[in-house]
Design a protein around this motif. Structure first.
Motif, short mmCIF file in Angstrom:
data_model
loop_
_atom_site.label_atom_id
_atom_site.label_comp_id
_atom_site.label_asym_id
_atom_site.label_seq_id
_atom_site.Cartn_x
_atom_site.Cartn_y
_atom_site.Cartn_z
N VAL A 1 -13.89 16.10 6.10
CA VAL A 1 -14.22 15.46 7.38
C VAL A 1 -13.01 15.54 8.32
N LEU A 2 -11.83 15.24 7.78
CA LEU A 2 -10.60 15.40 8.57
C LEU A 2 -9.39 15.46 7.65
N ARG A 3 -8.29 15.99 8.19
CA ARG A 3 -7.02 16.03 7.45
C ARG A 3 -6.07 15.05 8.10
N SER A 4 -5.20 14.47 7.26
CA SER A 4 -4.37 13.38 7.78
C SER A 4 -2.97 13.39 7.17
N GLU A 5 -2.01 12.92 7.93
CA GLU A 5 -0.70 12.57 7.37
C GLU A 5 -0.16 11.40 8.17
N ALA A 6 0.93 10.82 7.71
CA ALA A 6 1.48 9.67 8.41
C ALA A 6 2.13 10.12 9.73
N HIS A 7 1.94 9.32 10.76
CA HIS A 7 2.58 9.55 12.07
C HIS A 7 3.24 8.24 12.50
N LEU A 8 4.21 8.38 13.40
CA LEU A 8 4.68 7.20 14.12
C LEU A 8 3.85 7.14 15.41
N TYR A 9 3.17 6.03 15.62
CA TYR A 9 2.37 5.83 16.84
C TYR A 9 3.07 4.79 17.70
N ALA A 10 2.81 4.86 19.02
CA ALA A 10 3.45 3.88 19.91
C ALA A 10 2.47 3.41 20.97
N ASN A 11 2.78 2.28 21.54
CA ASN A 11 2.05 1.74 22.68
C ASN A 11 2.25 2.69 23.87
N LYS A 12 1.24 2.80 24.73
CA LYS A 12 1.32 3.78 25.82
C LYS A 12 2.16 3.31 27.00
N GLY B 1 0.83 -1.20 0.00
CA GLY B 1 0.00 0.00 0.00
C GLY B 1 0.85 1.23 0.00
N ARG B 2 0.17 2.33 0.03
CA ARG B 2 0.74 3.63 -0.22
C ARG B 2 1.78 4.09 0.80
N LEU B 3 1.63 3.63 2.05
CA LEU B 3 2.56 4.14 3.08
C LEU B 3 3.89 3.38 3.11
N GLN B 4 3.91 2.19 2.49
CA GLN B 4 5.07 1.33 2.70
C GLN B 4 6.37 1.94 2.17
N GLY C 1 4.35 1.89 15.31
CA GLY C 1 4.00 1.62 13.92
C GLY C 1 3.77 2.91 13.16
N ILE C 2 3.86 2.80 11.85
CA ILE C 2 3.63 3.97 10.99
C ILE C 2 2.25 3.84 10.35
N LEU C 3 1.47 4.89 10.54
CA LEU C 3 0.06 4.88 10.15
C LEU C 3 -0.39 6.26 9.70
N GLY C 4 -1.42 6.30 8.86
CA GLY C 4 -2.08 7.58 8.59
C GLY C 4 -2.95 7.95 9.79
N GLU C 5 -3.02 9.25 10.10
CA GLU C 5 -3.90 9.68 11.21
C GLU C 5 -5.33 9.22 10.98
N LYS D 1 0.04 12.94 2.99
CA LYS D 1 -0.90 14.00 3.37
C LYS D 1 -2.18 13.85 2.53
N CYS D 2 -3.29 13.80 3.18
CA CYS D 2 -4.56 13.67 2.46
C CYS D 2 -5.68 14.17 3.36
#
Ligand code: AMP
Length: 286
Positions: free
Chosen positions: A177-188, A13-16, A68-72, A92-93
């Protein structure tokens, strides 16, 4: 065994591609996951897990992946209890509502009672509730943009970046509805040893992202112009000024935000700058 940070990225997919490029620019050597679900970095304590995009938030919440790397947009849709660590500046989308370009659309109230096709039902529902609109949400997993043409829906809610897919399907974007870009997310709740590997990775990502947004600028100028040129330059600190072999001339070096270059180029030339060079920066540590 030494602790290793487990990072989930898209299997396909697009983020890879952008995710892998970023990790490689951080000096991390990894394989592209073509025939494997897991890859070990050879020179950094990091393992990549290649997963389906929509599964990644759950894996991070469960701690199967530490980050992990994900779109918002995916994070907001999945509503998992994970934290954004850093925004990455790609993918960005916007998630938007679009209708046929032949539709007379007076405003958001037009959506009242309509059928809307989307792969993002939760985000759309929140948007509709905010606007006190009741509509029928048709959840479909792909090719959302053809739904109005085949009579499945009156409108769609889908991701848009350039708008060319909407255009090709005779649709027009009406509501964001919302704006998004890729972020690095982590476990809390990361183990401190894993947290410190993550911090090292974040440091590297920051220096790559800073570098991408800046350029190294070099030029020659008469010594008499140095003061004027220094005032034009939006540098990090003050520019480096070095004498040239030719009497009365010098070389000026500085770092500028990429976006500013075209704004100041005419002023630099008008101030006597010549032989202007602009080059990319690989890493930038502030
Ligand atoms: P996909 O490749 O369709 O699995 O999309 C994965 C992610 O890429 C989405 O969740 C978005 O964050 C991002 N994305 C999808 N479509 C677009 C687009 N048109 N422009 C930019 N990013 C997008």
């Amino acid at each position: 065994m030494e602790p290793r940070l487990k990072i989930a990225i898209q299997k396909s997919g697009r983020l890879q591609e952008d995710s892998l490029r970023l990790l490689r620019e951080c000096g991390i050597r990894v394989d592209d996951g073509k025939d494997q679900l897991r890859a070990q970095a050879r020179n950094f304590p990091l393992d990549l897990l290649y997963l389906r995009n929509s599964d990644i938030p759950q894996y991070i919440e469960d701690g199967v992946a530490h980050a992990g790397i994900l779109g918002e947009n995916t994070w907001l849709e999945k509503q998992k209890d994970i934290r954004s660590v850093i925004s990455l500046g790609f993918a960005k989308c916007r998630l938007s509502v679009a209708v046929s370009k032949t539709t007379e659309y007076p405003g958001v109230q037009w959506l009242q009672g309509k059928r809307i096709a989307t792969s993002y039902p939760n985000s759309l529902r929140a948007f509709l509730e905010k606007h006190h609109i009741e509509a029928e949400i048709h959840e479909i997993s792909g090719s959302v943009e053809i739904a109005p043409n085949i009579g499945l829906a009156d409108a769609i809610c889908d991701l848009v970046s350039s708008g060319s897919t909407l255009f090709q399907n005779g649709l027009e974007e009406k509501e964001v509805v919302l704006r998004s870009e890729a972020h690095l997310y982590a476990n809390k709740q990361l183990d401190p040893a894993i947290g410190s590997i993550l911090d090292k990775l974040i440091f590297r990502i920051q220096s790559v992202l800073e570098a991408r947004q800046h350029r190294y600028l070099l030029m020659n100028a008469p010594v008499s112009s140095v003061e004027r040129i220094t005032q034009i330059l939006p540098g990090m600190k003050s520019p480096t000024v070095m004498p040239l072999a030719v009497e009365g001339w010098c070389s000026i070096h500085t770092v500028i935000p990429e976006a500013r270059f075209w704004d100041i180029i005419d002023e630099l030339k008008a101030s006597g700058a010549q032989g202007i060079l602009i080059t990319p920066i690989e890493k930038m540590i502030l």
